[in-house]
Design an enzyme around this catalytic site. Structure first.
Site, PDB file in Angstrom:
ATOM      1  N   ASP A  65     -57.921  -1.862  34.249  1.00  0.00           N
ATOM      2  CA  ASP A  65     -57.284  -0.654  33.731  1.00  0.00           C
ATOM      3  C   ASP A  65     -56.984   0.366  34.827  1.00  0.00           C
ATOM      4  OD1 ASP A  65     -57.191  -1.728  31.261  1.00  0.00           O
ATOM      5  OD2 ASP A  65     -58.472  -0.272  30.262  1.00  0.00           O
TER       6      ASP A  65
ATOM      7  N   ASP B  46     -10.539  18.969  34.313  1.00  0.00           N
ATOM      8  CA  ASP B  46     -10.986  17.635  34.680  1.00  0.00           C
ATOM      9  C   ASP B  46     -11.935  17.053  33.622  1.00  0.00           C
ATOM     10  OD1 ASP B  46     -10.751  15.665  36.754  1.00  0.00           O
ATOM     11  OD2 ASP B  46     -12.889  15.955  37.117  1.00  0.00           O
TER      12      ASP B  46
ATOM     13  N   GLY C 234     -11.499   9.969  34.936  1.00  0.00           N
ATOM     14  CA  GLY C 234     -10.278  10.130  34.148  1.00  0.00           C
ATOM     15  C   GLY C 234      -9.097   9.282  34.581  1.00  0.00           C
ATOM     16  N   LEU C 235      -8.722   9.348  35.843  1.00  0.00           N
ATOM     17  CA  LEU C 235      -7.518   8.655  36.304  1.00  0.00           C
ATOM     18  C   LEU C 235      -7.673   7.146  36.122  1.00  0.00           C
ATOM     19  CD1 LEU C 235      -4.778   8.573  37.739  1.00  0.00           C
ATOM     20  CD2 LEU C 235      -6.019   8.456  39.920  1.00  0.00           C
TER      21      LEU C 235
END
Lengths: 432, 528
Positions: B36, B287, B422-423
């Site tokens: 443990d 953006d 995005g693009l």
């Protein structure tokens, strides 16, 4: 270096090491940890731990840094209801196994792995494995072993797993028995190298254990000699001997010397001549010796202290001392199997302080007092010791890395040289 | 018994360890089997601590079970005290030791050690890590604060004139997700507001500090999972009110400022404080327009999941399609937050259930824990981590709070990062079969090769990822070749959703096969 085939008799008298035996807090893993490499070795197997949330947490803390699309291990977490009555727990387990096998129809071998809780409540997993084995035969084989902390330390989990596999080997009909079985998980690349060497030595009937596919047929019987590739396989060896197989006594294939003696032990046993052996081994040995040189420069004269972890400590210490010139301080082992370790102990520097078992606080005191140049220890101690100014080599890496054999001798040396090199580099930058 | 591939929380004694390790001058003697001690690694490796956790384990083995494990525990406690000389000794059992019932509390009390003993009763087969941390912290605060409890009926005296208002920061622990930097960010914010921080606890506190908690005017409850129980007790016993707002996100931080100023009885101009927030402007800039209504699934501890849902919906403009937590203790709060978003909260600690839900919903982004990263990999969905459990990469060297205005900036960057930019998204929607930017390739800014995600890069994982199986009842729908082809022209991150919608539509219309027309009918149907 002389070839071992010329010094056929053991050259050193075995020294009767009196290890320091200690009890107290043991800073080691339990056998469940073995799952982390075993699940990659046997690719069609699945490991189901029957235990508590602690067990599940242990495995995911160790392996969960990798992102799994489909993990090949899981935990059946025992809850309050299971603790109330055992019959109920068996039904519950059946349900979990069924659920698991429905999700993963590609599994061919399922291990039910015992843990501390399952053992303390005496849940009979071997009977469960038999019962479930009947239900899911022949599609899935179901075996069981214990990886609990109360029974097993770290690599002993592999021992327990392989022992379960041995007990499940098919009955021999003599004609299909193997001549040689190499026992212990090895990296695939190491296995392939060893395989080539055995072939070059003219051996025809040999296999590695565990196999990569659980369905691979391996037959062991009185004709079979077995060779341990790992030092922690006590039970596996015992069960192989129950099948009639005989152990080839050898040091472990770590470093150039260990590897050569390991191969020679097998070759001699299977009737390979010293000349034939020398012809195959010499180029390997010479190349490996050469590859050690740059590491020897870094490691020579440096002192090293081993905390107990995997039972690899003695062969590693032997190698670092004899082949790389390191000075041995304390060498701690979780367990000492004197018979399997006899060849290693015969080569170990007699001044070495062996320690079996552990009291971690006392051992840390001794370590601090001796101020070794390098400490081999687990990850619970490594960073704290680094912060105290020690250079450490974390020991678990040694079971996750290809280190056996001639071509890995230098890689193994590098594992120890790297922390020292790193410290040098970083400190130089600081000084500049 | 429960099949568990991954667990969201450890056992409760790990929670207790998180308290002990966060603090100074505290030691924890844990009755536990050999092995443990793995839990030490959580702190020395995952959190990269320089010290060993202040925990002594009895590490009993099978052979000890035949003899006196109670004596073993007493030895361990005695030796640990002698060696570490703590100001407070915590004692308890792990799951296995709980089964052998040695009563660590009673045994430790019998040792007559000259320090307070904190006996911990943590039921390992019922409760989990966060509960263990909360219970430990609460018991400790109670033990050390008992002497300062207000007599019944007595009010807390008002703050003297000319004295600065003060508060405690409650909840940060060892192994907490970004606790280190959250505390720094919130402490700075409080200082700027003119509020003094009396004690931060448990992180960095010692038992003497815990005994001083009553001196503050109010409490900042930063992490309800670990601090709720203690904070509630302190409200009752010391008359200290406690904050409810969680300062995650731009708006969350604003609400937090308003609340602490009110509790401190001071005036403050929230607008002035927040006008320089970059996260706010980044989300408003053009953006970010393509982020609008991105479908996101959120799972984590209650605090982070609720906060993330609010940020996702009201600050990022995402559409939250699923919200859940593994924190049963705070299920009610999560249900409320989900209801506000028109959702039903998912309260579960079952990884497989979460996986099934995500498979069904086919979100475009998953905000979750380390465990959701496994699911995301399997289903090939972008993912960011917002909550524990986390692994080593989420204990970063750099300053990375989740809270306060700086935290909002960190959230913006880390959530947007896994999404295709995005693009690239536009161009992939227009042109197919490009040898480099082909559909199904990872977003190119993530730096992977153009190979599709099915070929794993780097990690050594070679499992074949199977496509999610969208099983809609027993009926199997046949896709005509044309329709299947057309479906594959839909960008991969919305394709799963499109497939599901089309099949659902077909079932509703009683169709047996899906044609090209069915695909567009379904599209029009669900858009309208």
């Amino acid at each position: 270096m002389n070839s071992v085939s010329q010094e056929v008799t053991v050259d050193t008298q075995p020294i009767n090491f009196q290890p320091l035996k200690e009890r107290g807090q043991r800073e080691v893993f339990c056998g469940l940890t073995g799952i982390i490499w075993l699940h990659r070795k046997i690719q069609d197997a699945f490991f189901l731990v029957v235990g508590s949330r602690t067990c599940a947490h242990l495995i995911q803390s160790a392996a969960g840094v990798m992102i799994f699309a489909e993990p090949r291990f899981a935990t059946a977490i025992i809850d309050d209801r299971d603790l109330a009555g055992l019959a109920d727990a068996n039904d519950e387990l059946d349900k979990v196994v069924k659920q698991l096998l429905e999700r993963r129809p590609d599994i061919k071998l399922l291990f039910l792995v015992g843990s501390c809780p399952s053992e303390v409540i005496k849940l009979d997993l071997s009977r469960a494995a038999q019962r479930l084995g009947k239900t899911f035969a022949p599609k899935v084989r179901i075996l069981n072993y214990s990886g609990s902390g109360i029974e097993t330390t770290f690599t002993q989990g592999e021992d327990a797993c392989l022992a379960a596999l041995v007990q499940d080997l098919p009955k021999s009909a003599e004609s299909d028995e193997l001549d040689l079985l190499v026992v212990g998980c090895l990296a695939d690349v190491v296995e392939d190298q060893f395989s080539r060497i055995f072939k070059d030595l003219g051996l025809k009937s040999f296999a590695f254990f565990p196999p990569r596919e659980s369905t691979q047929k391996i037959v062991v019987g009185p004709k079979t000699k077995y060779l341990l590739a790992q030092p922690f396989l006590t039970d596996t060896a015992r069960f192989l001997e129950n099948l009639g197989a005989q152990r080839v006594a050898a040091p472990f294939p770590l470093g150039v010397e260990g590897t050569e003696k390991w191969f020679w032990a097998a070759a001699k046993e299977l009737g390979v001549s010293a000349d034939a052996f020398e012809k195959v081994i010499a180029p390997q040995r010479d190349r490996a010796n050469k590859s050690l040189e740059p590491h020897r420069e870094i490691l020579k004269g440096k002192s090293i202290f081993f905390f107990p972890d995997s039972q690899l400590e003695i062969p590693l210490a032997r190698y670092l001392n004899r082949e790389l010139g390191m000075k041995l301080m304390e060498v701690g082992v979780p367990y000492l199997h004197r018979q399997h370790m006899a060849e290693e102990l015969a080569m170990l520097d007699p001044k070495t302080q062996l320690a079996e078992g552990q009291n971690v606080e006392n051992q840390l005191d001794r370590c601090r007092e001796q101020q070794p140049d390098m400490v081999v220890c687990g990850l619970g101690l490594a960073n704290p010791l680094e912060a105290e100014g020690f250079t450490t080599k974390w020991s678990i890496e040694l079971v996750f890395t290809p280190i056996q054999g001639f071509n890995q001798a230098a890689d193994l040396a590098e594992l120890f040289a790297r922390p020292l090199t790193r410290k040098n580099k970083l400190m130089m930058v600081e000084a500049a | 018994m429960k099949l568990t591939l991954w667990t969201y929380e450890g056992p409760p004694h790990v929670g207790a360890m998180r308290i002990a390790t966060a603090m100074e001058k505290v030691h924890y003697v844990l009755h536990a089997p050999q092995g443990d001690t793995y839990a030490d690694l959580l702190f020395t490796m995952i959190e990269r601590m320089k010290k060993r956790p202040p925990v002594t384990y009895t590490t009993f083995q099978a052979r000890d079970l035949g003899s006196d494990t109670a004596e073993l525990f007493k030895d361990a406690a005695r030796t640990a005290y002698a060696r570490f000389k703590p100001d407070l000794l915590m004692v308890g059992a792990s799951c296995t030791a709980e089964l052998i019932q040695d009563d660590p509390g009673g045994l430790a009390a019998a040792l007559d050690l000259p320090v307070p003993i904190l006996p911990l009763e943590l039921p390992a087969y019922q409760k989990k890590e966060n509960w263990g941390a909360a219970e430990t912290f609460y018991q400790m605060v109670r033990l050390l604060g008992q002497a300062f409890v207000l007599p019944p009926g007595q009010q807390r005296p008002a703050r003297a004139a000319g004295v600065k208002p003060s508060c405690n920061i409650l909840g940060p622990t060892a192994l907490g997700f970004r606790h280190r930097d959250d505390v720094e960010e919130i402490s700075r914010l409080l200082r700027e507001l003119g509020i003094e921080v009396n004690v931060v606890a448990p992180l960095g506190a010692n038992p003497a500090d815990i005994a001083r908690l009553h001196e503050a005017d109010f409490n900042v409850n930063l992490y309800p999972e670990t601090a709720n129980t203690a904070a509630t007790w302190m409200t009752r016993s010391f008359g200290q009110p406690s904050t409810k707002a969680i300062p995650i996100g731009f708006k969350g931080t604003q609400a937090f400022i308003t609340e602490v100023c009110q509790l401190a009885g001071i005036e403050c101009d929230v607008q002035k404080f927040s006008q320089s927030s970059k996260a706010r402007w980044y989300a408003l800039s053009v953006d970010s327009t393509y982020l609008t209504n991105k479908r996101v699934f959120i799972f984590g501890d209650a605090t982070h999941a609720i906060a993330a849902a609010k940020v996702a919906a009201h600050e990022m403009g995402f559409k939250v399609v699923g919200l859940g937590t593994y924190s049963r203790e705070l299920a009610r709060e999560v249900r409320e937050a989900a209801a506000e978003l028109g959702l039903e909260a998912m309260i579960t600690d079952d990884y497989l259930e979460v996986e099934a839900k995500i498979t069904e919903l086919q979100p475009e982004l998953i905000l979750g824990t380390q465990m959701e990263r496994h699911i995301a990999k399997r289903l090939q969905i972008p993912c960011a981590v917002i909550s524990s459990p986390v692994h080593v990469q989420d204990f970063p060297a750099r300053y990375s709070p989740q809270m306060g205005f700086e935290g909002a900036c960190v959230l913006f960057d880390s959530w947007v990062h896994p999404l295709m930019m995005g693009l690239e998204e536009h161009l992939i929607g227009m042109f197919r079969g490009d040898f480099e930017f082909h559909e199904g390739a990872m977003p190119s800014h993530l730096g992977h090769s153009s190979a599709p995600m099915k070929v794993e890069v780097g990690s050594g994982e070679a499992e074949q990822i199977t496509a999610p199986n969208l099983n809609l009842g027993s009926q199997t729908l046949a896709w005509e070749t044309d329709a299947e082809k057309e479906l594959n022209k839909i960008p991969f991150f919305v394709r799963g959703k499109a497939r599901r919608n089309t099949e659902k539509y077909a079932v509703e219309q009683g169709l047996l096969s899906i044609t090209l027309e069915t695909l567009y009918d379904a599209k029009a149907h669900f858009k309208s």
